[in-house]
Write a protein that holds these residues in place. Structure first.
Motif, PDB file in Angstrom:
ATOM      1  N   ALA B  57       1.030  -1.145  -0.089  1.00 13.41           N
ATOM      2  CA  ALA B  57      -0.060   0.029  -0.075  1.00 13.41           C
ATOM      3  C   ALA B  57       0.921   1.033   0.002  1.00 13.41           C
ATOM      4  O   ALA B  57       1.847   1.436   0.768  1.00 13.41           O
ATOM      5  N   VAL B  58       0.802   1.958  -1.145  1.00 13.04           N
ATOM      6  CA  VAL B  58       1.420   3.336  -1.227  1.00 13.04           C
ATOM      7  C   VAL B  58       0.539   4.736  -0.925  1.00 13.04           C
ATOM      8  O   VAL B  58      -0.612   4.501  -1.443  1.00 13.04           O
ATOM      9  N   GLU B  59       0.921   5.133   0.167  1.00 14.82           N
ATOM     10  CA  GLU B  59       0.120   6.105   0.865  1.00 14.82           C
ATOM     11  C   GLU B  59       0.835   7.508   0.754  1.00 14.82           C
ATOM     12  O   GLU B  59       1.845   7.618   0.946  1.00 14.82           O
ATOM     13  N   GLY B  60      -0.048   8.596   0.972  1.00 14.66           N
ATOM     14  CA  GLY B  60       0.716   9.958   1.070  1.00 14.66           C
ATOM     15  C   GLY B  60      -0.314  11.044   0.765  1.00 14.66           C
ATOM     16  O   GLY B  60      -1.198  10.759  -0.246  1.00 14.66           O
ATOM     17  N   PRO B  61       0.012  12.163   1.017  1.00 13.89           N
ATOM     18  CA  PRO B  61      -0.977  13.047   0.660  1.00 13.89           C
ATOM     19  C   PRO B  61      -0.502  13.447  -0.657  1.00 13.89           C
ATOM     20  O   PRO B  61       0.396  13.009  -1.320  1.00 13.89           O
TER      21      PRO B  61
END
Lengths: 520, 215
Positions: B57-61
């Motif tokens: 899972a790649v997350e970030g604003p």
């Protein structure tokens, strides 16, 4: 000896079908295009020297006032359904090759109607009743010879098929590469080619060449398979609730087709003739055969099943209820020889699997939803990539290197290209933005490429926090694109702007700013 | 030859140990790296390999670098000459950025404009035939759908890289935390590079790393 076969051919079926649908006028030249090239044309268009394979523009030049239509395979199949149904009343086991072309073995029907001549007359009678303007019938030994006989509308006597085939040019085999090679070798007619010994043909042209050689000699392309397909290869699916809409039934049929071919492949077989059977909720039973010259792939099989379901479900007066059962019966199978794994392992198998999966996604969403990127020439990140629907040729519209010059290892960028890393988010429809200078005025760029003032503030809904003070910037890169074309001309300038930790590419065109790309 | 009873245990234990050694040498070896796709480039220092069947899972604003990270993971399939696909909800994935990340475009398909109700079906279909699937997670994905996709990825030995808030379990979570761009001044220079801060949550202790996205 190939089975005696009757072939019914309706010339220019896409045009005929379009006219029956009411899309094409009957008194003007009509042309049907597939992928930008002429697939079929009406007699009026042919009188203007329009031929198969021309591009749209050439057609419009040669035949002014021509009506150009896009091909609609499902519509063509639907229009052919009444014809197939009328012929089916005379002869069972008929197989469609494509809309407009069908064939069936004549042994039983001929005996019943009193000979081939009588059968041909009956077939032409019933076809004429279905309001089809032009239909031609040919009888010969084997499907290939019967198809050629139908082009001439002749009845080839028993055992005279090789003599009938001999004068045809090798181009009739339908394999352009092989035909051009044979011509260069001095073999211009099927008779010349058929005279070669089969062993020599196999050694020089391989298995495919041998198959074609058998056609030229008036035999079936594939020798009769000694194994009859075991009955457990039949794929059945019950539809509950019954499907009344085409797409619902076609979706099930697609999975069925995949499964059938997978199981055939597991036993080393490929299918050239499949029978699509369906039962409605009221017990009506429908069946129709489809034949393919090569072997049916998952995509071609699913397409044909869809055409057939479309014909059954949308033809008026056809069915009283929805489809409750669907069955695919492999009627003729041949040993699968065309599949070869990659030399260094299962590369080809993986490619095959990927292609199948992408085709399935295209089936779910529509072909234009699955795309692949092709790098091409241009100045902006948006221009420099062309997205092509999966399966279409990966061709760039503009050359990647703008300057023709000494060959270098690195392709030079187009002049005016915005340098730096490539942005990970490129907006085809750029969201609006406002680029302001320190005094709060919009930043503009003069026709000489000079900015009115350095940018100080960038505001846009796509930026985190809605934008803010410009931390660092570079530009403008001014472009005057296609200045020779009044309609396509675009004068615009690009800025690289960093707001906080967000870098973006801002385009200013006609005084309006927009965010073309984000370096995400 | 020692027989049972005479000199009971010592030779037998030694023989067993030797036998095990011989058996280990002769057994077919499944290397861990064969079950793994190697991540090329600077990202490989933070995430050395993707285990097949894993969910990352790649997350970030927004604009913190999550898309670049995800493309870097997709490049792992290209490095192994295998197939990859992306589900791009907004239709804005940059093709040039994919090339720069090391993605082989001939083996990379992008599925665009997927309606929300078909998203799970499309991703599930892609998991069947690809080595790496990059899926941008739309808003409001059901947890049950997400769990089913995790199971599907494990069953098909396909790496699922999700981009955006992922409601289900993941083998590895990458948080893009942004970074400062260099090379650009007040009206001079061009963007050249970015030092991207990445926080990795995995089976072990959380790791922090920096990835340089260069020209």
């Amino acid at each position: 000896m190939a089975a005696r076969t009757l072939c019914l051919w309706c010339p220019d079926w896409p045009v005929v079908a379009a006219r029956l649908r009411g899309d094409g006028p009957t008194d003007a030249p009509v042309v049907v295009l597939a992928q930008g090239r002429v697939l079929a044309c009406s007699a009026e268009a042919r009188a203007h020297d329009v031929t198969i394979g021309l591009r749209r523009r050439e057609v419009e030049v040669r035949a002014p006032g021509v009506v150009v239509l896009e091909v609609d395979p499902a519509g063509d199949a639907r229009a052919f359904e009444p014809v197939a149904r009328a012929v089916e009343a005379l002869a069972p086991r008929l197989a469609l090759e494509r809309p407009g072309l069908l064939s069936f073995p004549t042994r039983g029907p001929s005996r019943y109607f009193g000979g081939d001549e009588a059968l041909v007359a009956r077939v032409l009678d019933v076809v004429r009743d279905t309001a089809v303007p032009d239909a031609r019938v040919g009888v010969a030994d084997g499907v290939f010879a019967a198809r050629l006989a139908a082009r001439r509308g002749v009845l080839v006597p028993v055992d005279a098929t090789p003599t009938f085939l001999a004068p045809w040019p090798v181009g009739a085999l339908g394999d352009e590469d092989l035909a051009s090679l044979l011509c260069r070798l001095g073999l211009r007619t099927l008779g010349d080619f058929a005279a070669l010994p089969p062993g020599a043909v196999l050694a020089r042209f391989g298995a495919r060449g041998l198959g074609v050689h058998r056609l030229a000699r008036g035999e079936d392309e594939h020798p009769p398979a000694l194994t009859t397909p075991p009955p457990d290869l039949v794929e059945v699916c019950e539809l509950d609730p019954p499907a009344a809409r085409v797409d619902a039934a076609a979706f099930v049929a697609k999975a069925l087709a995949d499964r059938l071919l997978e199981r055939l492949a597991a036993v080393g077989l490929a299918c050239t003739h499949v029978v699509v059977e369906a039962e409605t909720e009221h017990g009506e039973h429908l069946a129709r055969g489809w034949r393919h010259e090569g072997a049916l792939t998952a995509a071609t099989l699913a397409e044909r099943v869809r055409w057939q379901l479309d014909g059954w479900l949308t033809e008026t007066g056809g069915l009283t209820g929805g489809l409750a059962l669907l069955r695919l019966v492999p009627e003729q199978v041949i040993p699968a020889t065309g599949r070869q794994l990659g030399f260094w392992g299962g590369d080809a198998a993986a490619a095959d699997r990927a292609a199948r999966v992408l085709a399935r996604v295209q089936g779910i969403l529509g072909p234009e939803h699955v795309v692949t990127a092709v790098p091409q020439g241009g100045r902006t990140p948006l221009e420099r990539v062309r997205w092509v629907p999966w399966g279409e040729p990966r061709e760039a519209q503009r050359p990647v290197d703008a300057v023709a010059g000494p060959v270098s290892t690195e392709t030079p960028d187009w002049p005016g290209t915005v340098p730096g890393p490539s942005p990970a988010r490129v907006f085809a429809v750029a969201p609006r933005a406002v680029l302001l200078d320190a005094a709060g005025e919009a930043v503009t760029v003069s026709s000489r490429g000079e900015p009115s003032a350095p940018p100080a503030r960038l505001v846009s809904p796509v930026l985190p926090g809605g934008g803010g003070e410009v931390g660092a910037w570079a530009g403008p890169w001014a472009q005057d694109v296609r200045w020779w074309d009044r309609r396509a001309r675009a004068r615009r300038s690009y800025w690289q702007v960093v707001v906080g930790e967000t870098a973006c590419l801002v385009r200013v065109e006609r005084g309006e700013a927009a965010i073309e790309a984000l370096y995400d | 030859m020692a027989t049972a009873g005479a000199s009971p245990d010592v030779p037998r234990v030694a023989a067993r140990a030797r036998l095990r050694e011989v058996a280990r040498a002769g057994a077919p070896v499944v290397l861990a790296r064969e079950r793994c796709l190697e991540v090329p480039g600077p990202l490989g220092e933070v995430v050395p390999g993707l285990r097949r069947g894993a969910v990352v899972a790649v997350e970030g604003p927004p604009s913190a670098g999550a898309t670049s990270l995800a493309l870097g993971l997709v490049a792992a399939a290209s490095a192994a000459r295998e197939w990859a696909a992306a589900v791009d909800g907004s239709g804005t994935l940059g093709g040039l950025a994919a090339i720069a990340a090391g993605v082989d475009l001939a083996r990379f398909a992008v599925v665009r404009d997927v309606p929300g109700d078909r998203w799970a079906a499309v991703v599930a279909a892609l998991l069947d035939g690809m080595s790496v699937v990059l899926a941008e997670v739309p808003r409001g994905v059901r947890v049950a759908d997400a769990r089913r996709l995790v199971a599907r990825a494990r069953e098909r030995d396909t790496v699922l890289v999700t981009l955006g808030a992922w409601p289900a379990a993941a083998t590895l979570r990458l948080h893009a935390e942004g970074g400062v761009w260099t090379g650009l001044g007040a009206g001079d220079g061009v963007l050249t590079a970015r030092e991207l801060a990445v926080r990795v949550e995995g089976p072990g202790a959380p790791v922090r790393g920096h990835v340089a996205i260069a020209v």
